[in-house]
Design a protein around this motif. Sequence first.
Motif, PDB file in Angstrom:
ATOM      1  N   GLU A  34       0.847  -1.204   0.000  1.00 18.89           N
ATOM      2  CA  GLU A  34       0.000   0.000   0.000  1.00 18.89           C
ATOM      3  C   GLU A  34       0.882   1.253   0.000  1.00 18.89           C
ATOM      4  OE1 GLU A  34      -3.711   0.425   2.754  1.00 18.89           O
ATOM      5  OE2 GLU A  34      -1.976   1.150   3.852  1.00 18.89           O
ATOM      6  N   ASN A  35       1.911   1.242   0.835  1.00 16.04           N
ATOM      7  CA  ASN A  35       2.817   2.385   0.935  1.00 16.04           C
ATOM      8  C   ASN A  35       3.595   2.593  -0.364  1.00 16.04           C
ATOM      9  OD1 ASN A  35       5.812   3.329   1.894  1.00 16.04           O
ATOM     10  ND2 ASN A  35       4.213   4.300   3.083  1.00 16.04           N
ATOM     11  N   THR A  36       3.959   1.484  -0.985  1.00 15.90           N
ATOM     12  CA  THR A  36       4.720   1.530  -2.231  1.00 15.90           C
ATOM     13  C   THR A  36       3.909   2.167  -3.361  1.00 15.90           C
ATOM     14  OG1 THR A  36       5.939  -0.399  -1.590  1.00 15.90           O
ATOM     15  CG2 THR A  36       5.771  -0.020  -3.920  1.00 15.90           C
ATOM     16  N   GLU A  40       1.206   9.645  -3.497  1.00 19.50           N
ATOM     17  CA  GLU A  40       0.770  10.953  -2.990  1.00 19.50           C
ATOM     18  C   GLU A  40       1.479  11.392  -1.702  1.00 19.50           C
ATOM     19  OE1 GLU A  40      -3.533  10.177  -2.813  1.00 19.50           O
ATOM     20  OE2 GLU A  40      -3.795  12.159  -3.668  1.00 19.50           O
ATOM     21  N   HIS A  41       1.985  10.430  -0.947  1.00 20.82           N
ATOM     22  CA  HIS A  41       2.533  10.831   0.360  1.00 20.82           C
ATOM     23  C   HIS A  41       3.933  11.434   0.279  1.00 20.82           C
ATOM     24  CE1 HIS A  41       4.697   6.932   0.250  1.00 20.82           C
ATOM     25  NE2 HIS A  41       5.452   7.422   1.209  1.00 20.82           N
ATOM     26  N   LEU A  42       4.590  11.279  -0.869  1.00 21.36           N
ATOM     27  CA  LEU A  42       6.014  11.650  -0.915  1.00 21.36           C
ATOM     28  C   LEU A  42       6.321  13.076  -0.448  1.00 21.36           C
ATOM     29  CD1 LEU A  42       7.352   9.816  -4.110  1.00 21.36           C
ATOM     30  CD2 LEU A  42       7.094   8.980  -1.806  1.00 21.36           C
ATOM     31  N   PRO A  43       5.655  14.126  -0.977  1.00 14.73           N
ATOM     32  CA  PRO A  43       6.040  15.472  -0.531  1.00 14.73           C
ATOM     33  C   PRO A  43       5.588  15.813   0.888  1.00 14.73           C
ATOM     34  CG  PRO A  43       4.650  15.551  -2.515  1.00 14.73           C
ATOM     35  CD  PRO A  43       4.607  14.166  -2.005  1.00 14.73           C
ATOM     36  N   VAL A  45       5.054  13.224   3.682  1.00 14.01           N
ATOM     37  CA  VAL A  45       5.734  12.404   4.693  1.00 14.01           C
ATOM     38  C   VAL A  45       7.256  12.491   4.516  1.00 14.01           C
ATOM     39  CG1 VAL A  45       5.989  10.029   5.535  1.00 14.01           C
ATOM     40  CG2 VAL A  45       3.725  10.912   4.925  1.00 14.01           C
ATOM     41  N   HIS A  46       7.711  12.725   3.265  1.00 11.92           N
ATOM     42  CA  HIS A  46       9.157  12.802   3.008  1.00 11.92           C
ATOM     43  C   HIS A  46       9.522  14.196   2.478  1.00 11.92           C
ATOM     44  CE1 HIS A  46       8.937   8.501   3.483  1.00 11.92           C
ATOM     45  NE2 HIS A  46       8.264   8.328   2.367  1.00 11.92           N
ATOM     46  N   ALA A  47       9.126  15.207   3.216  1.00 12.93           N
ATOM     47  CA  ALA A  47       9.292  16.586   2.725  1.00 12.93           C
ATOM     48  C   ALA A  47      10.758  16.970   2.564  1.00 12.93           C
ATOM     49  CB  ALA A  47       8.583  17.555   3.659  1.00 12.93           C
ATOM     50  N   GLU A 147      10.335   7.417   8.349  1.00 12.47           N
ATOM     51  CA  GLU A 147       9.112   8.197   8.102  1.00 12.47           C
ATOM     52  C   GLU A 147       7.957   7.292   7.676  1.00 12.47           C
ATOM     53  OE1 GLU A 147      11.682  12.178   6.795  1.00 12.47           O
ATOM     54  OE2 GLU A 147      10.981  10.801   5.254  1.00 12.47           O
ATOM     55  N   ASP A 148       8.250   6.328   6.805  1.00 12.61           N
ATOM     56  CA  ASP A 148       7.192   5.419   6.350  1.00 12.61           C
ATOM     57  C   ASP A 148       6.695   4.518   7.473  1.00 12.61           C
ATOM     58  OD1 ASP A 148       6.819   6.185   3.731  1.00 12.61           O
ATOM     59  OD2 ASP A 148       8.434   4.921   2.978  1.00 12.61           O
ATOM     60  N   VAL A 149       7.620   4.035   8.294  1.00 11.55           N
ATOM     61  CA  VAL A 149       7.213   3.132   9.380  1.00 11.55           C
ATOM     62  C   VAL A 149       6.250   3.852  10.318  1.00 11.55           C
ATOM     63  CG1 VAL A 149       8.046   2.048  11.510  1.00 11.55           C
ATOM     64  CG2 VAL A 149       9.155   1.544   9.357  1.00 11.55           C
TER      65      VAL A 149
HETATM   66 FE   LIG Z   1       7.309   6.563   1.683  1.00 11.08          FE
END
Ligand SMILES: [Fe+2]
Length: 270
Positions: A34-36, A40-43, A45-47, A147-149
């Motif tokens: 799901e995370n892979t 959309e989460h990249l900017p 959660v991983h700003a 960050e993903d965890v």
């Molecule tokens: Fe991620």
Amino acid sequence: MPDHEVIPAFAESVIPHVGTYRRVLPVTLERMYENTLDWEHLPYVHASSFATISCLNSGNWGWRAEVTNPRAAASVIELRLDRNCRRWITRTLSGVNQGSEIWTHAFPIGGDRVDIVVDFFVPEVEPAARAKVGAAYATLYSQLYDEDVAMMVSRQKQLDRRVSAAVETERELKLGSRAELQLPARLSLAGRDYVLVEVGGELAVYPALCPHQLGPLHTARLEFGIVACPWHGYRFDVLTGECVSGQSCRFSQMPQVAERDGEVVVTAVH
Ligand SMILES: [Fe+2]
Ligand code: FES
């Protein structure tokens, strides 16, 4: 014992292999996939690595997107998920690091844990420089996975809670006089958590968890009646429940807030 290891490069690869990052993550394979697929989460959660993302194509197979990093440098990235091999390959098709490939293999090892092995392939890196480049990638991936965890574990916790949410709380809450309310306030109503706020003199209640994927809306700052989810940046108007950032998503079945006999009363409607 460290929770990850960095393995040196292979000597022979078509694209130079510069190193491997390995780590056991406390999540299921389902959460990992799901995370892979979740571009959309990249900017959000991983700003520190991504400033913007614009999806060109996506599906069950993966996604392709234009991204920029915080220095405004652009690239096109493609991620292809191969469930049969339990792996996904991320390729940089153009722009910064063009031609690099990151191969991630994921092995479920029981107890809702996944052992991941991430191999970094970077073109035109001389043998003498590979260890250094590989270590830099490993450091970056260590941060990205931290960050993903946090996101995946929080989401799993909320999903588990929903399944066992037989714990129904009150359907109506009497909160005393408005003058004495300490806002914002967290409250539980009919088994769900909400935040009570005041917007332009009006009381409003909104869900503590985002209707998109259960992101922690209660941690987000409320500005001019708009709350922005920290996971994918969807923005909601807390008075109307509408999503104002363009996605088709909204707060549903919002509790009603009213003043009765000098008391603020919040009532569930679902
Ligand atoms: Fe991620
Ligand atoms: S969980 Fe995706 S925007 Fe909130």
